[in-house]
Design a protein around this motif. Structure first.
Motif, PDB file in Angstrom:
ATOM      1  N   PHE A   1       0.816  -1.209   0.000  1.00  0.00           N
ATOM      2  CA  PHE A   1       0.000   0.000   0.000  1.00  0.00           C
ATOM      3  C   PHE A   1       0.854   1.265   0.000  1.00  0.00           C
ATOM      4  O   PHE A   1       0.363   2.359   0.204  1.00  0.00           O
ATOM      5  N   GLU A   2       2.134   1.098  -0.210  1.00  0.00           N
ATOM      6  CA  GLU A   2       3.029   2.232  -0.182  1.00  0.00           C
ATOM      7  C   GLU A   2       2.791   3.129  -1.396  1.00  0.00           C
ATOM      8  O   GLU A   2       2.451   2.640  -2.479  1.00  0.00           O
ATOM      9  N   GLY A   3       2.994   4.425  -1.229  1.00  0.00           N
ATOM     10  CA  GLY A   3       2.855   5.367  -2.341  1.00  0.00           C
ATOM     11  C   GLY A   3       1.487   5.276  -2.980  1.00  0.00           C
ATOM     12  O   GLY A   3       0.480   5.384  -2.300  1.00  0.00           O
ATOM     13  N   ARG A   4       1.463   5.042  -4.300  1.00  0.00           N
ATOM     14  CA  ARG A   4       0.186   4.986  -4.989  1.00  0.00           C
ATOM     15  C   ARG A   4      -0.395   3.572  -4.996  1.00  0.00           C
ATOM     16  O   ARG A   4      -1.417   3.320  -5.633  1.00  0.00           O
ATOM     17  N   GLY A   5       0.279   2.648  -4.324  1.00  0.00           N
ATOM     18  CA  GLY A   5      -0.135   1.251  -4.368  1.00  0.00           C
ATOM     19  C   GLY A   5      -1.525   0.993  -3.825  1.00  0.00           C
ATOM     20  O   GLY A   5      -2.153  -0.012  -4.144  1.00  0.00           O
ATOM     21  N   SER A   6      -2.022   1.911  -2.968  1.00  0.00           N
ATOM     22  CA  SER A   6      -3.299   1.633  -2.332  1.00  0.00           C
ATOM     23  C   SER A   6      -4.463   2.233  -3.105  1.00  0.00           C
ATOM     24  O   SER A   6      -5.608   2.020  -2.755  1.00  0.00           O
ATOM     25  N   GLU A   7      -4.174   2.988  -4.160  1.00  0.00           N
ATOM     26  CA  GLU A   7      -5.246   3.748  -4.801  1.00  0.00           C
ATOM     27  C   GLU A   7      -6.377   2.877  -5.325  1.00  0.00           C
ATOM     28  O   GLU A   7      -7.550   3.181  -5.139  1.00  0.00           O
ATOM     29  N   GLU A   8      -5.991   1.767  -5.960  1.00  0.00           N
ATOM     30  CA  GLU A   8      -7.007   0.920  -6.573  1.00  0.00           C
ATOM     31  C   GLU A   8      -7.944   0.343  -5.522  1.00  0.00           C
ATOM     32  O   GLU A   8      -9.171   0.445  -5.629  1.00  0.00           O
ATOM     33  N   LEU A   9      -7.351  -0.221  -4.470  1.00  0.00           N
ATOM     34  CA  LEU A   9      -8.164  -0.827  -3.412  1.00  0.00           C
ATOM     35  C   LEU A   9      -8.979   0.242  -2.684  1.00  0.00           C
ATOM     36  O   LEU A   9     -10.152   0.028  -2.368  1.00  0.00           O
ATOM     37  N   SER A  10      -8.362   1.415  -2.439  1.00  0.00           N
ATOM     38  CA  SER A  10      -9.086   2.498  -1.762  1.00  0.00           C
ATOM     39  C   SER A  10     -10.308   2.898  -2.564  1.00  0.00           C
ATOM     40  O   SER A  10     -11.393   3.088  -2.012  1.00  0.00           O
ATOM     41  N   ALA A  11     -10.136   3.027  -3.890  1.00  0.00           N
ATOM     42  CA  ALA A  11     -11.254   3.442  -4.734  1.00  0.00           C
ATOM     43  C   ALA A  11     -12.340   2.371  -4.731  1.00  0.00           C
ATOM     44  O   ALA A  11     -13.535   2.680  -4.630  1.00  0.00           O
ATOM     45  N   GLU A  12     -11.912   1.108  -4.800  1.00  0.00           N
ATOM     46  CA  GLU A  12     -12.885   0.012  -4.810  1.00  0.00           C
ATOM     47  C   GLU A  12     -13.707   0.030  -3.521  1.00  0.00           C
ATOM     48  O   GLU A  12     -14.942  -0.063  -3.554  1.00  0.00           O
ATOM     49  N   LEU A  13     -13.025   0.186  -2.392  1.00  0.00           N
ATOM     50  CA  LEU A  13     -13.730   0.194  -1.102  1.00  0.00           C
ATOM     51  C   LEU A  13     -14.612   1.430  -0.966  1.00  0.00           C
ATOM     52  O   LEU A  13     -15.748   1.336  -0.493  1.00  0.00           O
ATOM     53  N   SER A  14     -14.108   2.600  -1.415  1.00  0.00           N
ATOM     54  CA  SER A  14     -14.888   3.835  -1.291  1.00  0.00           C
ATOM     55  C   SER A  14     -16.200   3.700  -2.052  1.00  0.00           C
ATOM     56  O   SER A  14     -17.271   4.015  -1.528  1.00  0.00           O
ATOM     57  N   VAL A  15     -16.096   3.218  -3.305  1.00  0.00           N
ATOM     58  CA  VAL A  15     -17.299   3.143  -4.126  1.00  0.00           C
ATOM     59  C   VAL A  15     -18.285   2.123  -3.557  1.00  0.00           C
ATOM     60  O   VAL A  15     -19.491   2.376  -3.480  1.00  0.00           O
ATOM     61  N   ALA A  16     -17.761   0.997  -3.092  1.00  0.00           N
ATOM     62  CA  ALA A  16     -18.654  -0.022  -2.525  1.00  0.00           C
ATOM     63  C   ALA A  16     -19.370   0.519  -1.288  1.00  0.00           C
ATOM     64  O   ALA A  16     -20.566   0.280  -1.094  1.00  0.00           O
ATOM     65  N   LEU A  17     -18.644   1.273  -0.469  1.00  0.00           N
ATOM     66  CA  LEU A  17     -19.265   1.825   0.742  1.00  0.00           C
ATOM     67  C   LEU A  17     -20.257   2.924   0.410  1.00  0.00           C
ATOM     68  O   LEU A  17     -21.309   3.022   1.028  1.00  0.00           O
ATOM     69  N   GLN A  18     -19.910   3.749  -0.597  1.00  0.00           N
ATOM     70  CA  GLN A  18     -20.858   4.789  -1.016  1.00  0.00           C
ATOM     71  C   GLN A  18     -22.157   4.143  -1.474  1.00  0.00           C
ATOM     72  O   GLN A  18     -23.243   4.600  -1.143  1.00  0.00           O
ATOM     73  N   ARG A  19     -22.015   3.055  -2.227  1.00  0.00           N
ATOM     74  CA  ARG A  19     -23.198   2.365  -2.733  1.00  0.00           C
ATOM     75  C   ARG A  19     -24.017   1.801  -1.578  1.00  0.00           C
ATOM     76  O   ARG A  19     -25.246   1.860  -1.579  1.00  0.00           O
ATOM     77  N   CYS A  20     -23.331   1.269  -0.572  1.00  0.00           N
ATOM     78  CA  CYS A  20     -24.040   0.616   0.522  1.00  0.00           C
ATOM     79  C   CYS A  20     -24.603   1.613   1.534  1.00  0.00           C
ATOM     80  O   CYS A  20     -25.584   1.324   2.198  1.00  0.00           O
ATOM     81  N   LEU A  21     -23.944   2.762   1.709  1.00  0.00           N
ATOM     82  CA  LEU A  21     -24.337   3.643   2.814  1.00  0.00           C
ATOM     83  C   LEU A  21     -24.967   4.962   2.375  1.00  0.00           C
ATOM     84  O   LEU A  21     -25.782   5.523   3.089  1.00  0.00           O
ATOM     85  N   LEU A  22     -24.595   5.482   1.215  1.00  0.00           N
ATOM     86  CA  LEU A  22     -25.123   6.792   0.842  1.00  0.00           C
ATOM     87  C   LEU A  22     -26.374   6.685  -0.022  1.00  0.00           C
ATOM     88  O   LEU A  22     -27.082   7.666  -0.211  1.00  0.00           O
ATOM     89  N   GLY A  23     -26.628   5.515  -0.574  1.00  0.00           N
ATOM     90  CA  GLY A  23     -27.901   5.289  -1.248  1.00  0.00           C
ATOM     91  C   GLY A  23     -28.123   6.077  -2.517  1.00  0.00           C
ATOM     92  O   GLY A  23     -29.185   6.634  -2.735  1.00  0.00           O
ATOM     93  N   GLY A  24     -27.155   6.153  -3.381  1.00  0.00           N
ATOM     94  CA  GLY A  24     -27.360   6.728  -4.713  1.00  0.00           C
ATOM     95  C   GLY A  24     -27.588   8.228  -4.703  1.00  0.00           C
ATOM     96  O   GLY A  24     -27.519   8.885  -3.664  1.00  0.00           O
ATOM     97  N   LYS A  25     -27.840   8.785  -5.887  1.00  0.00           N
ATOM     98  CA  LYS A  25     -27.971  10.243  -6.058  1.00  0.00           C
ATOM     99  C   LYS A  25     -29.164  10.808  -5.304  1.00  0.00           C
ATOM    100  O   LYS A  25     -29.110  11.877  -4.731  1.00  0.00           O
ATOM    101  N   SER A  26     -30.269  10.078  -5.334  1.00  0.00           N
ATOM    102  CA  SER A  26     -31.490  10.600  -4.710  1.00  0.00           C
ATOM    103  C   SER A  26     -31.380  10.617  -3.194  1.00  0.00           C
ATOM    104  O   SER A  26     -32.090  11.335  -2.520  1.00  0.00           O
ATOM    105  N   GLY A  27     -30.457   9.828  -2.661  1.00  0.00           N
ATOM    106  CA  GLY A  27     -30.339   9.746  -1.212  1.00  0.00           C
ATOM    107  C   GLY A  27     -31.327   8.775  -0.604  1.00  0.00           C
ATOM    108  O   GLY A  27     -31.377   8.613   0.609  1.00  0.00           O
ATOM    109  N   ALA A  28     -32.135   8.128  -1.440  1.00  0.00           N
ATOM    110  CA  ALA A  28     -33.084   7.156  -0.908  1.00  0.00           C
ATOM    111  C   ALA A  28     -32.321   5.915  -0.452  1.00  0.00           C
ATOM    112  O   ALA A  28     -31.393   5.480  -1.111  1.00  0.00           O
TER     113      ALA A  28
END
Lengths: 241, 292
Positions: free
Chosen positions: B97-124
């Motif tokens: 995860f040194e330097g830019r090594g974590s970017e891919e995994l970070s992005a994957e986790l961020s998007v998955a969590l956004q999908r699970c917790l923020l509930g899309g654009k409408s916020g529903a």
């Protein structure tokens, strides 16, 4: 602005020569070869050490000593104001370099030629003195990883505000614009391995401030010794000795 | 997946042992297929944040923080605060995860969590109602920044991050902002934050995330990184207290039969109930501890 009130008490209730509360824990990152958390008041950092191991990038391999690498990172929630910064900005590159050089000076690199030691330092919460806290955490993590060292490097900062030398500046005092002297020492050999200062200071006062910071380093060294001793006792107990 | 493959490095015998153990419902660390590792929660770990929590599941350790900033609401959603979520992986979790090594995994986790917790654009279907962050309709609101940090990685990062974010949201105190009567809010708002009063975010709807990892013909919860390296695919389902599905992510290369996905969802929903209860009691204990 008053940083030390007439009774000689600082903004956070400390005396000028008083350090913040120290707390350290060893072995907090389970998968690392060595790791430690070091807290100085509200400043909290995690250090993890991987190695000595095979050099990942062959072109960096050194045939007579170990390659020491360090990465410092600071998440955007650690400071008071939230900002998004990319990894590897100038400040963190500089701190990585400082930590690397300081640690390199005390690791017996000649015993581990053609190998690599990685030190990763992660700030969790920053309230002044992150540089010192990172070095103290890195020392503990290296000791936990069992990497041979000349001595335990310890670090502490001191400043000078309202004509009073102050030990271990908080973020509030650090941002006052006064001088901030960071000192790192090898306590047993009594040698200074790191010395940094910004702003200006008369030479005779500088001497006092450095002396104060050195005393602070020695206090940290005592604490680190205690923590390591306690940890070793625990290990001994677990082995049933 | 390349990051995880590289991380583990197992021999053929070890791979066989892990797969065999899962097939016989007795995993390498003695757990059953649907048993979690012990969960440990600590709240209020970051003094500078408005809410924070640390969650440990075995050797996996993550920290989540919630920070609030005064801002102007989005004109299309005048009565709501903005919520954003980012995850980063610390190099302390491993040299990859040194330097830019974590970017891919970070992005994957961020998007998955956004999908699970923020509930899309409408916020529903979001974890909590962002209208509780509004101060003056259309003029002033709190923006919530949720940050996750992976300190130590031993599999099942998504569930751990979901749990940490839930705990951090419960730990969050929203300061009461007193807007002086008649103050103009069109320029720099002049807000009185001096009162010590705080409110809480209604977190009753925050879902838990359950990841089912398919190894061979069976699926397991809370996979360690060794087990994750043997997976064919994984389905992460976020389920709230009413047993509603709030988000779903499938990872991994192998295709899944639709009937298997439905079966996995029903298993996840069953497991989520236990996890939710366990987590709620851990968080309540951590909160009580902090107030002492």
């Amino acid at each position: 602005m008053e940083y030390v009130n007439p009774e000689g008490i600082r903004e956070d209730g400390r005396r000028p020569l008083e350090m913040r509360h120290l707390h350290a824990e060893i072995g907090t990152v389970a998968r690392a070869d060595g790791s430690a958390v070091f807290e100085m008041g509200n400043t909290k950092v995690i250090a993890a050490v991987y190695g000595p191991r095979e050099v990942q990038n062959r072109s960096q391999q050194l045939n007579d000593q170990a390659l020491v690498r360090c990465e410092y990172s600071m998440p955007n929630f650690s400071t008071g104001d939230r900002m998004r910064k990319p990894k590897g900005d100038r400040r963190s590159t500089e701190i990585s370099l400082v930590i690397r050089q300081t640690m390199e000076a005390c690791i017996l690199t000649h015993l581990m030629p053609r190998s690599q030691i990685d030190i990763f330092v992660q700030v969790l919460s920053a309230d002044g003195g992150t540089r010192s806290a990172c070095i103290n955490a890195a020392t503990l993590a290296l000791a936990d990883a069992g990497i041979p060292m000349r001595d335990l490097v310890t670090s502490c900062s001191a400043g000078y505000l309202n004509s009073t030398p102050l030990l271990d500046l908080s973020y509030f005092e650090d941002s006052a614009g006064g001088p901030d002297v960071t000192v790192g020492i090898l306590p047993k050999l009594d040698k200074v391995t790191l010395l940094q200062m910004d702003a200006r200071l008369p030479i005779d006062i500088f001497e006092n401030v450095v002396q104060l910071a050195t005393e602070g380093c020695k206090a940290v060294a005592n604490y680190i010794h205690e923590v390591l001793l306690e940890n070793t006792k625990q290990l001994e107990y677990r082995r049933g000795l | 997946m390349s990051v995880r493959e590289w991380m583990v490095g197992l021999s053929a015998g070890e791979k066989h042992f892990i797969q065999g153990g899962i097939a016989q419902d007795l995993r390498a660390d003695g757990r059953k297929r649907l048993t979690y590792r012990p969960i440990y929660v600590e709240t209020g770990v970051i003094p500078q944040a408005d809410g924070s929590a640390k969650v440990k599941m075995g050797a996996t350790e993550v920290i989540a923080s919630v920070k609030l900033d005064l801002a102007r609401p989005n004109p299309s959603q005048p009565g709501k605060g903005k919520v954003s979520l980012f995850v980063s992986c610390s190099a302390t979790a491993g040299p990859m995860f040194e330097g830019r090594g974590s970017e891919e995994l970070s992005a994957e986790l961020s998007v998955a969590l956004q999908r699970c917790l923020l509930g899309g654009k409408s916020g529903a279907g979001a974890a909590f109602d962002p209208s509780c962050l509004s101060i003056v309709d259309g003029k002033l609101c709190w923006d919530a920044y949720i940050d996750g940090l992976v300190v130590s990685a031993d599999g099942n990062l998504l569930d751990a991050l979901g749990a940490a974010i839930k705990a951090a949201l419960i730990n969050t105190r929203v300061p009461v902002a007193n807007v002086p009567a008649g103050a103009s809010l069109d320029e720099d708002p002049d807000v009185d934050l001096s009162s010590q009063e705080t409110t809480r975010i209604d977190t009753s709807g925050v879902p838990v995330i359950v990841t089912l990892t398919k190894v061979g013909r069976h699926y397991i919860v809370d996979a360690t990184s060794e087990e994750e390296s043997q997976m064919s695919s994984a389905v992460s389902v976020s389920i709230n207290k009413e047993r509603r599905i709030c988000g779903l992510t499938k990872r991994g290369g192998a295709g899944l039969d639709p009937s298997i996905i439905l079966d996995m969802i029903s298993v996840a929903s069953h497991v989520s109930e236990q996890l939710m209860n366990k987590l709620d009691s851990e968080i309540a204990a951590a909160e009580a501890d902090e107030q002492m």
